[in-house]
Design a protein around this motif. Structure first.
Motif: not given
Length: 223
Positions: A132-139, A202-208
């Motif tokens: 969750f921490t990694a996802l929150f920081a990445a998106i 940007m595409l990776a963030g959208h996918w995540l």
């Protein structure tokens, strides 16, 4: 096609602001086209006082100044290697400072304000804390300062907040720093690399967000 139109309508305010900003930049560049040169940019970059800029990089993002601007300036002032060194040290400091700021009296006041407003910061299961921490920081979404403090207000321990969240932010820094460095050297190859990397992020963030957003919204983070 209809989905694209619906999204454009939903975010028409943001799109209008972006278009206005691009138009203003284009107009400024056209009006000052004779004065903008590689030498002028290099002179400006070298003229930034190193000590004051480093101090600003450590402090300003904690009070809401956009870190992206500072990252580009770091690339202009220190180049890719120096800019990344500053970014890594600064982001680690931001996390350490934000965590301790939000675990004092400030934490109690914010939580009380949220409770009075009918909101609450949900607890995060121990098994979900790292992803969750990694996802929150990445998106891509809220500003850096908002994400910094919101995550610190949860029940995450410092070791996860610092050593999982900070490296994710640092991993995205080469894009902005590379843009500043590319401007300094006027190297088309670097510019293409930066644009390509930015598009990929940007595409990776959208996918995540699409892949894990439902998991987050479905209550998978709390007991």
């Amino acid at each position: 096609m209809m989905k694209v139109i619906e999204k454009m309508k939903r975010y028409r305010g943001r799109i209008a602001l972006i278009l206005l900003a691009l138009a203003a930049i284009a107009w400024f560049g056209y009006e000052h086209r004779e004065n903008i040169s590689r030498e002028a940019i290099q002179t400006y970059g070298k003229a930034l006082p190193a000590g004051w800029f480093i101090a600003a990089f450590f402090v300003l993002p904690l009070v809401g100044f956009p870190i992206s601007i500072l990252l580009v300036l770091a690339g202009i002032r220190f180049g890719m290697a120096g800019g990344m060194g500053l970014a890594a040290a600064g982001i680690l400091f931001h996390h350490f400072a934000a965590f301790h700021l939000t675990h004092g009296s400030f934490r109690h006041r914010v939580r009380q304000w949220l409770d009075d407003a009918g909101h609450a910061i949900p607890p995060i299961k121990a098994k979900n804390r790292i992803w969750f921490t990694a996802l929150f920081a990445a998106i891509h979404g809220p500003p850096y300062v908002a994400k910094l403090y919101l995550l610190a207000l949860t029940d995450l321990p410092l070791r996860i907040y610092l050593w999982v969240g900070a490296p994710v932010y640092i991993a995205f820094c080469p894009i902005a720093i590379g843009a500043g460095s590319a401007v300094m050297h006027m190297d088309p190859t670097w510019i293409y690399v930066v644009v390509g990397a930015g598009t990929a992020v940007m595409l990776a963030g959208h996918w995540l967000k699409k892949r894990y957003g439902a998991r987050e919204d479905g209550g998978g983070i709390s007991d």
